[in-house]
Scaffold this active site. Structure first.
Site, PDB file in Angstrom:
ATOM      1  N   ASN A  95     -32.081   8.985  34.491  1.00  0.00           N
ATOM      2  CA  ASN A  95     -33.495   8.309  34.920  1.00  0.00           C
ATOM      3  C   ASN A  95     -33.594   7.961  36.329  1.00  0.00           C
ATOM      4  O   ASN A  95     -34.515   7.625  37.029  1.00  0.00           O
ATOM      5  CB  ASN A  95     -33.496   6.973  33.988  1.00  0.00           C
ATOM      6  N   ASN A 107     -30.873   9.483  38.864  1.00  0.00           N
ATOM      7  CA  ASN A 107     -30.586  10.273  39.888  1.00  0.00           C
ATOM      8  C   ASN A 107     -30.540  11.890  38.959  1.00  0.00           C
ATOM      9  O   ASN A 107     -30.389  11.735  37.794  1.00  0.00           O
ATOM     10  CB  ASN A 107     -29.286  10.051  40.327  1.00  0.00           C
ATOM     11  N   ASP A 162     -27.420  17.422  35.663  1.00  0.00           N
ATOM     12  CA  ASP A 162     -27.808  16.128  34.707  1.00  0.00           C
ATOM     13  C   ASP A 162     -28.892  15.471  35.105  1.00  0.00           C
ATOM     14  O   ASP A 162     -28.867  14.853  36.159  1.00  0.00           O
ATOM     15  CB  ASP A 162     -26.389  15.256  34.951  1.00  0.00           C
ATOM     16  N   ASP A 219     -27.025  13.739  27.784  1.00  0.00           N
ATOM     17  CA  ASP A 219     -26.097  13.257  28.671  1.00  0.00           C
ATOM     18  C   ASP A 219     -24.914  12.728  27.973  1.00  0.00           C
ATOM     19  O   ASP A 219     -23.674  13.043  28.032  1.00  0.00           O
ATOM     20  CB  ASP A 219     -26.704  12.312  29.695  1.00  0.00           C
ATOM     21  N   CYS A 220     -25.247  11.794  27.018  1.00  0.00           N
ATOM     22  CA  CYS A 220     -24.056  11.031  25.941  1.00  0.00           C
ATOM     23  C   CYS A 220     -23.331  12.187  25.310  1.00  0.00           C
ATOM     24  O   CYS A 220     -22.155  12.035  25.044  1.00  0.00           O
ATOM     25  CB  CYS A 220     -24.896  10.255  25.239  1.00  0.00           C
ATOM     26  N   THR A 251     -26.003 -17.357  48.673  1.00  0.00           N
ATOM     27  CA  THR A 251     -27.090 -16.601  47.546  1.00  0.00           C
ATOM     28  C   THR A 251     -26.388 -15.407  47.394  1.00  0.00           C
ATOM     29  O   THR A 251     -26.557 -14.936  46.124  1.00  0.00           O
ATOM     30  CB  THR A 251     -28.435 -16.764  48.067  1.00  0.00           C
TER      31      THR A 251
END
Length: 269
Positions: A22, A24, A19, A122-123, A197
């Site tokens: 973007n 990995n 796979d 991938d989808c 923060t």
């Protein structure tokens, strides 16, 4: 409704499913129906085929495998710039011309959206894995660099979907565009009652994203007006899987299951 399980083609014993995302590149080693190892590489377009090949052979060794043990390779990629060198590494180091999820590949499901070619491979693999593992109708949520929701009806047809930012992408925009906000780990905070923060950022990111997930699923239920299973996947899905009742299943190996099923339909080559 559960769909009949498709098993991996009997002639293929050891399959590598890749796979290329973007953020990995994730490799899964499948021995029959069993996923015996998964490994991650940071996606970089400037890696050479030799660098990829070295990493692949090292991962094989970690799983007790040799290049000669691999029968075939299948790739799903959403990063065209990486494909040339990665594919070349498979040919050079494994002596295999890999199968690529894309036009012309048999998947066992249909795509009925405005532009079927725009659906990421991938989808597509996620939807195949979800439909044939858990049945349909199913809403498949992939939490990665982008967050995607894709709906597969009872007949195995992808009819609609949604794309939005991933939580890490949103977080990077937050600390990248502000001078005084630090980079923080994406994790569930101990409390929304933050006093610093970093914890304030973690709480804000987490609960804002979780609320978006739940609102999205509810909207799908409202507009589809039929019962369906929600299957989540993707590396960041693990952050939310235990904190909402609206996700029925979290399956981090869903894409590998989908690619194995796709491979089984096309392994006559």
């Amino acid at each position: 409704m559960m769909r009949p399980r498709i098993t991996i083609h009997k002639g293929i014993r050891m399959l590598v499913a890749v796979d290329i995302g973007n953020t990995n590149i994730v490799l899964g080693f499948l021995d029959g129906d069993d996923i015996i190892g998964t490994y991650r590489i940071t996606t970089k377009s400037n890696h050479t085929s030799d660098e990829y090949g070295l990493m692949i052979t090292q991962f094989l060794a970690l799983s007790g495998l040799r290049p000669s043990d691999i029968d075939d390779v299948i790739i799903a990629s959403v990063v065209p710039k990486v494909m040339h060198s990665f594919r070349a590494s498979i040919i050079k180091f494994l002596n295999i011309n890999p199968m690529v999820v894309g036009p012309g590949i048999k998947t066992g499901i249909n795509i009925r959206i405005d532009d079927p070619k725009s659906l990421g491979s991938d989808c597509l693999a996620d939807c195949v894995g979800a439909y044939y593992t858990y049945g349909g109708p199913v809403l498949v949520a992939d939490f990665g660099t982008a967050t995607t929701f894709n709906y597969v009806n009872d007949e195995g047809v992808i009819t609609c979907g949604l794309i939005t930012t991933g939580i890490r992408t949103a977080a990077a925009a937050l600390w990248g565009e502000t001078a005084q906000l630090p980079e923080v780990e994406i994790t569930k905070p101990k409390s929304i009652l933050a006093t610093g923060t970093k914890t304030a950022m973690q709480a804000g990111l987490y609960y804002n994203f979780l609320g978006g997930i739940e609102r999205t699923i509810r909207q799908f239920r409202m507009e589809l007006d039929e019962p369906f299973t929600v299957v989540a996947t993707g590396g960041l899905g693990r952050v939310f899987k235990d904190d909402t009742e609206l996700i029925d299943v979290y399956d981090p190996e869903l894409i590998f299951k989908g690619m194995a099923l796709i491979h089984s339909r096309n392994s006559h080559r």
